[in-house]
Design a protein around this motif. Structure first.
Motif, PDB file in Angstrom:
ATOM      1  N   PHE B 221      15.304  37.197 -36.206  1.00  0.00           N
ATOM      2  CA  PHE B 221      15.429  35.737 -36.074  1.00  0.00           C
ATOM      3  C   PHE B 221      14.637  34.954 -37.117  1.00  0.00           C
ATOM      4  O   PHE B 221      13.585  35.412 -37.589  1.00  0.00           O
ATOM      5  CB  PHE B 221      14.890  35.306 -34.704  1.00  0.00           C
ATOM      6  CG  PHE B 221      15.586  35.929 -33.543  1.00  0.00           C
ATOM      7  CD1 PHE B 221      16.851  35.481 -33.155  1.00  0.00           C
ATOM      8  CD2 PHE B 221      15.006  36.983 -32.825  1.00  0.00           C
ATOM      9  CE1 PHE B 221      17.498  36.067 -32.073  1.00  0.00           C
ATOM     10  CE2 PHE B 221      15.646  37.565 -31.753  1.00  0.00           C
ATOM     11  CZ  PHE B 221      16.904  37.114 -31.372  1.00  0.00           C
ATOM     12  N   ALA B 222      15.137  33.763 -37.388  1.00  0.00           N
ATOM     13  CA  ALA B 222      14.351  32.762 -38.122  1.00  0.00           C
ATOM     14  C   ALA B 222      14.726  31.393 -37.573  1.00  0.00           C
ATOM     15  O   ALA B 222      15.848  31.185 -37.095  1.00  0.00           O
ATOM     16  CB  ALA B 222      14.638  32.824 -39.619  1.00  0.00           C
ATOM     17  N   SER B 223      13.817  30.458 -37.641  1.00  0.00           N
ATOM     18  CA  SER B 223      14.088  29.097 -37.161  1.00  0.00           C
ATOM     19  C   SER B 223      14.948  28.353 -38.178  1.00  0.00           C
ATOM     20  O   SER B 223      14.995  28.724 -39.355  1.00  0.00           O
ATOM     21  CB  SER B 223      12.772  28.339 -36.962  1.00  0.00           C
ATOM     22  OG  SER B 223      12.159  28.111 -38.221  1.00  0.00           O
ATOM     23  N   PRO B 224      15.624  27.282 -37.751  1.00  0.00           N
ATOM     24  CA  PRO B 224      16.353  26.453 -38.718  1.00  0.00           C
ATOM     25  C   PRO B 224      15.428  25.947 -39.829  1.00  0.00           C
ATOM     26  O   PRO B 224      15.818  25.910 -40.991  1.00  0.00           O
ATOM     27  CB  PRO B 224      16.877  25.290 -37.868  1.00  0.00           C
ATOM     28  CG  PRO B 224      16.925  25.818 -36.469  1.00  0.00           C
ATOM     29  CD  PRO B 224      15.787  26.796 -36.365  1.00  0.00           C
ATOM     30  N   ARG B 225      14.196  25.624 -39.476  1.00  0.00           N
ATOM     31  CA  ARG B 225      13.260  25.117 -40.486  1.00  0.00           C
ATOM     32  C   ARG B 225      12.959  26.205 -41.523  1.00  0.00           C
ATOM     33  O   ARG B 225      12.899  25.935 -42.724  1.00  0.00           O
ATOM     34  CB  ARG B 225      11.960  24.660 -39.809  1.00  0.00           C
ATOM     35  CG  ARG B 225      11.094  23.802 -40.699  1.00  0.00           C
ATOM     36  CD  ARG B 225       9.692  23.640 -40.120  1.00  0.00           C
ATOM     37  NE  ARG B 225       9.617  22.647 -39.061  1.00  0.00           N
ATOM     38  CZ  ARG B 225       8.493  22.348 -38.417  1.00  0.00           C
ATOM     39  NH1 ARG B 225       7.348  22.990 -38.711  1.00  0.00           N
ATOM     40  NH2 ARG B 225       8.486  21.430 -37.455  1.00  0.00           N
ATOM     41  N   ALA B 226      12.786  27.443 -41.062  1.00  0.00           N
ATOM     42  CA  ALA B 226      12.554  28.557 -41.996  1.00  0.00           C
ATOM     43  C   ALA B 226      13.776  28.765 -42.891  1.00  0.00           C
ATOM     44  O   ALA B 226      13.640  29.000 -44.098  1.00  0.00           O
ATOM     45  CB  ALA B 226      12.232  29.837 -41.227  1.00  0.00           C
ATOM     46  N   ALA B 227      14.983  28.637 -42.314  1.00  0.00           N
ATOM     47  CA  ALA B 227      16.207  28.821 -43.104  1.00  0.00           C
ATOM     48  C   ALA B 227      16.283  27.805 -44.237  1.00  0.00           C
ATOM     49  O   ALA B 227      16.621  28.144 -45.380  1.00  0.00           O
ATOM     50  CB  ALA B 227      17.439  28.717 -42.201  1.00  0.00           C
ATOM     51  N   VAL B 228      15.939  26.557 -43.928  1.00  0.00           N
ATOM     52  CA  VAL B 228      15.935  25.522 -44.969  1.00  0.00           C
ATOM     53  C   VAL B 228      14.864  25.842 -46.014  1.00  0.00           C
ATOM     54  O   VAL B 228      15.076  25.665 -47.215  1.00  0.00           O
ATOM     55  CB  VAL B 228      15.726  24.124 -44.338  1.00  0.00           C
ATOM     56  CG1 VAL B 228      15.470  23.078 -45.410  1.00  0.00           C
ATOM     57  CG2 VAL B 228      16.942  23.755 -43.498  1.00  0.00           C
ATOM     58  N   GLY B 229      13.750  26.358 -45.555  1.00  0.00           N
ATOM     59  CA  GLY B 229      12.706  26.783 -46.496  1.00  0.00           C
ATOM     60  C   GLY B 229      13.192  27.878 -47.443  1.00  0.00           C
ATOM     61  O   GLY B 229      12.900  27.852 -48.640  1.00  0.00           O
ATOM     62  N   PHE B 230      13.965  28.827 -46.920  1.00  0.00           N
ATOM     63  CA  PHE B 230      14.533  29.884 -47.786  1.00  0.00           C
ATOM     64  C   PHE B 230      15.412  29.261 -48.878  1.00  0.00           C
ATOM     65  O   PHE B 230      15.354  29.646 -50.039  1.00  0.00           O
ATOM     66  CB  PHE B 230      15.421  30.863 -46.992  1.00  0.00           C
ATOM     67  CG  PHE B 230      14.743  31.586 -45.861  1.00  0.00           C
ATOM     68  CD1 PHE B 230      13.386  31.866 -45.870  1.00  0.00           C
ATOM     69  CD2 PHE B 230      15.502  32.022 -44.763  1.00  0.00           C
ATOM     70  CE1 PHE B 230      12.780  32.554 -44.820  1.00  0.00           C
ATOM     71  CE2 PHE B 230      14.915  32.707 -43.712  1.00  0.00           C
ATOM     72  CZ  PHE B 230      13.546  32.968 -43.737  1.00  0.00           C
ATOM     73  N   LEU B 231      16.268  28.320 -48.450  1.00  0.00           N
ATOM     74  CA  LEU B 231      17.199  27.690 -49.396  1.00  0.00           C
ATOM     75  C   LEU B 231      16.433  26.937 -50.486  1.00  0.00           C
ATOM     76  O   LEU B 231      16.769  27.028 -51.677  1.00  0.00           O
ATOM     77  CB  LEU B 231      18.141  26.730 -48.660  1.00  0.00           C
ATOM     78  CG  LEU B 231      19.149  27.399 -47.723  1.00  0.00           C
ATOM     79  CD1 LEU B 231      19.805  26.374 -46.798  1.00  0.00           C
ATOM     80  CD2 LEU B 231      20.228  28.116 -48.541  1.00  0.00           C
ATOM     81  N   MET B 232      15.418  26.199 -50.081  1.00  0.00           N
ATOM     82  CA  MET B 232      14.635  25.424 -51.054  1.00  0.00           C
ATOM     83  C   MET B 232      13.915  26.368 -52.024  1.00  0.00           C
ATOM     84  O   MET B 232      13.859  26.104 -53.226  1.00  0.00           O
ATOM     85  CB  MET B 232      13.616  24.541 -50.322  1.00  0.00           C
ATOM     86  CG  MET B 232      14.244  23.436 -49.486  1.00  0.00           C
ATOM     87  SD  MET B 232      15.097  22.160 -50.461  1.00  0.00           S
ATOM     88  CE  MET B 232      13.689  21.203 -51.047  1.00  0.00           C
TER      89      MET B 232
END
Lengths: 329, 329
Positions: B221-232
């Motif tokens: 799992f990862a949080s939505p916030r972590a997912a956005v962090g990956f993209l950035m």
């Protein structure tokens, strides 16, 4: 049994046809019809009593795939491809033939099966070019696909399609990743891998050959006869035993150039070895440096695929199959 | 800097836009223009001073790809996909959008670059669905891609294209394999993975939730916030450090359903936990049984990608970002 061979005019295709005609059957089922397709006109095999159709086609052209499977072949060998060097030089052509052509074939089979039940065996020749350096010492059955050429990319994509279309039940597919074929018959060509065969074939003909790399270079080989054996075995293997992971590293021999040369000396004598001239080529040295050296093809071996036992055997196979048993050197 | 987001109306897309607008820059370069595309109309972001273009398009339709990149965006996030269940139910649609749509995008960039120099950064969201059971205890960075769904096949193919087009210099691509996003905001849906979020989100809203599997089930799992962090992070990472192997397993948390529930208890109290009702569902049990449980994403961590530190944090992120800091339970 009706067999379709796409890539029938190529070296492996012609040898496969020879084997099929000689055997006359596959797994006890008589071969009654051959459809032979290639971009150059395939030869009609001598000594085959069944029906033969030859097709000269561009696999990526509209409706080619439908034409190829119009007779609903029970077994399809898809051996056709734009080779590595050309797929790298001509991006569009490589993707058009190697990816789109293969996908159109797979889709034609799928759509035929939607019209009325049809589920042929599809044997697809893939390549160790689906792997890219750096490698482990031996590439195992679960090593990932990170090709470093467009050709390897196209083969890896077709493997994925093959597995998904098989999983969906559109056909029974199996992909076999061939080692580098050695000794490749014919004249020397400019393929970067050509020297692996040239340094054996030419001296066996009493001709000089150029070695562009160090004798320490190690690579992964199978004879043309072994390659045909892989295809024949893949045609009849119980795919229930293979499961969803449909593409397999074939067995082979991991051999250095120095070991190739030592085998040549044992089989054909030192006179043959003396015909090899060392002439380093930095471009070829750099290309070959990125190639796989060794595999641990445990799954394929467990599934009954067998390769040459020694490099001496690889040379003897060439002398038997190509030279009528005689060495010029 | 001009940023194109394909899949801008989706959950991750909207959060990414929020982050971009808030930051106003990427790696020190001001975000001056946003092109937001999706199959449903994307919202115009509030509080953004630059130029905004919204496009409602079918990615696979002719000329869509050319339209999307007409403004030559410097950075492209390709988040759009037919999800797993739909790609499995509708074979043609899945391949058309997830494979052909992506390839058309990649080719439009390539052809634009042939006309005049153009080499954007392309951040592609892939998925752990490129892997298929059986798995090692932890999936490493060199584990092979043997997807067991058409969706996973399509993602794996696009990863191969991304790597080859990047190697050829057509764009600078990076693929990030997202863990399952948890807690997914919104209403419960029928996705097989939905319960991982439902059992947390619904109790945090004071609502009942159904748990269809055993508390022993482990997933990634990862949080939505972590997912956005990956993209950035993927948008600015030095891809020279990534090399030719362009798709990466993102970091995450390997957690059992029981540990999820324990974290809910710690963060929101036992009243929340009591809202989870156990109701085994054999179909979901069977599907989830084939999913990846744990990873060793060493490469992504070495490259600076960071995920949530604990499941308690994942729950706190949801309370902060979705519930304004308040729990109903």
């Amino acid at each position: 049994m009706h067999v379709l061979i796409i890539g029938a005019a190529g070296m492996v295709g012609r040898k496969l046809i020879g084997r099929l005609v000689e055997a006359g059957q596959i797994d006890g089922r008589e071969v009654t019809a051959l459809t032979l397709a290639d971009v150059v006109a395939p030869e009609r095999p001598a000594g085959f009593g069944g029906k033969v159709e030859t097709l000269t086609v561009d696999l990526s052209a509209p409706a080619t795939a439908e034409t190829l499977i119009a007779g609903r072949p029970d077994l399809i060998f898809h051996l056709a491809a734009i080779v590595s060097g050309e797929a790298e030089a001509d991006f569009d052509k490589g993707y058009r033939i190697n990816l789109d052509g293969t996908r159109q074939l797979f889709d034609a089979i799928r759509l035929a099966g939607l019209a009325s039940p049809y589920r042929p065996r599809v044997v697809f020749t893939s390549s160790i070019a689906v792997f890219g350096a750096p490698f482990p010492e031996k590439i195992g059955d679960e090593f990932f696909q990170t090709p470093l050429t467009s050709y390897g990319t196209q083969k890896a994509i077709c493997e994925l399609l093959l597995a998904d279309y098989s999983r969906r039940g559109f056909f029974d597919g199996i992909g076999i990743r061939l080692p580098t074929i050695c000794i490749r018959p014919g004249r020397p060509n400019k393929a970067a891998s050509g020297f692996f065969s040239n340094i054996l074939r030419e001296p066996l003909n009493g001709e000089e050959a150029v070695l562009p790399v160090s004798p320490d270079v190690r690579h992964w080989f199978a004879s043309p006869r072994a390659a045909v054996g892989f295809l024949m075995h893949a045609a009849t293997l119980d795919l229930g035993r293979v499961g969803p992971r449909r593409s397999l590293n074939m067995p082979g021999l991991s051999t250095t150039v120095g070991e190739e040369i030592a085998a040549l000396g044992r089989v054909a004598g030192e006179r043959a070895v003396k015909l090899i001239r060392r002439e380093p080529d930095e471009t070829i040295i750099r290309i070959v440096d990125g190639w796989a050296q060794d595999f641990d093809p445990a799954r394929a071996i467990a599934l009954g695929f067998t390769a040459d036992k020694s490099f001496d055997d690889i040379i003897r196979v060439h002398i038997e199959d190509e030279l009528g048993g005689r060495i010029a050197a």
